[in-house]
Design a protein around this motif. Sequence first.
Motif, mmCIF file in Angstrom:
data_model
loop_
_atom_site.group_PDB
_atom_site.id
_atom_site.type_symbol
_atom_site.label_atom_id
_atom_site.label_comp_id
_atom_site.label_asym_id
_atom_site.label_seq_id
_atom_site.Cartn_x
_atom_site.Cartn_y
_atom_site.Cartn_z
ATOM 1 N N CYS A 225 -19.758 7.161 -34.094
ATOM 2 C CA CYS A 225 -20.222 8.098 -34.931
ATOM 3 C C CYS A 225 -20.332 7.611 -36.461
ATOM 4 C CB CYS A 225 -19.703 9.359 -34.776
ATOM 5 S SG CYS A 225 -19.859 10.073 -33.331
ATOM 6 N N GLU B 259 -21.144 14.669 -34.131
ATOM 7 C CA GLU B 259 -21.638 14.402 -35.340
ATOM 8 C C GLU B 259 -23.277 13.954 -34.980
ATOM 9 O OE1 GLU B 259 -19.054 13.504 -33.914
ATOM 10 O OE2 GLU B 259 -17.836 12.592 -35.317
ATOM 11 N N CYS C 199 -15.672 8.595 -34.404
ATOM 12 C CA CYS C 199 -15.223 7.502 -33.825
ATOM 13 C C CYS C 199 -15.636 6.256 -34.297
ATOM 14 C CB CYS C 199 -15.677 7.880 -32.495
ATOM 15 S SG CYS C 199 -17.167 7.722 -32.021
ATOM 16 N N HIS D 228 -21.769 12.821 -29.296
ATOM 17 C CA HIS D 228 -20.677 13.567 -29.880
ATOM 18 C C HIS D 228 -21.111 14.455 -30.902
ATOM 19 C CE1 HIS D 228 -17.392 9.932 -29.101
ATOM 20 N NE2 HIS D 228 -17.906 10.655 -27.900
#
Length: 371
Positions: free
Chosen positions: A95, A63, A86, A61
């Motif tokens: 994350c 992040e 998430c 992701h």
Amino acid sequence: GIRCEGVFLEERDDGFYMRRCVELAKKAVGCTSPNPMVGCVIVKNGEIVGEGFHPKAGQPHAEVFALNDAGTHAENATAYVSLEPCNHYGRTPPCTEAMIRAKVKHVVVGMVDPNPIVASKGVERLRGAGIEVTVGVEEELCRKLNEAYIHRMLTGKPFVALRYLSSFNGRILNQVNDEDEESSGYYLQLLQEHDGVVISSTSMASDSKALAFNKTSAKQPLLIIIATVSDSPLHLPALTAEVAPRAIIFADKNVTVDPATESNLRRWGTEIVVWDQMNLGPILDYCGGQGLCSILIDLKEDSSAYHEILKMGLEEGLLQKVVMEICPLWAGSEEGSVKGFSSVGRKSVGLKDLQSRILKGGNVLVEGYLC
Ligand code: AOF
Ligand code: ZN
């Protein structure tokens, strides 16, 4: 703004960094479905120390990329993310835990994730770990970025945009001027943005834009071919071995397929879904189930398949957006659809949040959302 040698610079507030997140997220336009587009920026002492975006479902992701980019600078920094981080183990680990481990001090979130397995749990987890969390910065921009993802999360169906070229006297036209750079450029952008493009079996033969794009672009929208009885027997000369794997055919049960086409489709493994009764709702449910977040209905000249699709879409409220290009042309009777689509749909439906601009080639672009 900040005045700097007579020039106003944009002030670097939360909005500035969030807009940067959205800009980063857009680098993966058309590539992330069924996942959202997400961008992340790590800021320390007014300086960007890390940036990242989510490139593709299955990959880390936004992040994670930004935190890796920032390294130890992430400690006590502020992280800006266009979508709530998430808090679940999916294809990738949560994350939130990565943020906590990196000792981020403050997280600024564009919007809460509509995914029921996230839905504010990410924010709660971060707050529970003592991280300050701000939610709703440039929220409208972040929602617009992921309008298709949000729609599918909430309805299970892809977000549907209807696109067509019209003359000044209201006729549906095919692309009239292929040399019209900006106009066809905008059309190519639409193909890039959407996960699937609905095209009738008849217009597949006459218009090769979507097909050509499908062959050349790294990001290929799924060709969704709708075949109704009037297209029967089905001939698909334009469906070659190259494009067939990225095509799906939805056919009415009474559609017959031309023998040569049938053997080609079987050989290339093109999926044919046959319905007892052709209906847009189940087609969209099917596509949503396949992970498609957005579909472009590329309306061409008069074709019964389009009439059917439009009628169902309007009457059942399955269309979300209209993208119309008006060509500065009063089309004569030899050009464009004779009947047009003026008689489609029993009830009138309004459009809202309209935006318009004149494209470089001279066409007028009007976009709006169905009420
Ligand atoms: C974020 N940042 O960059 C993305 C998020 O299968 P996974 O592990 O990729 O999880 C997919 C879900 O995670 C997706 O439906 C959405 O809720 C969230 N995606 N979240 O914080 C990201 N791509
Ligand atoms: Zn995540």
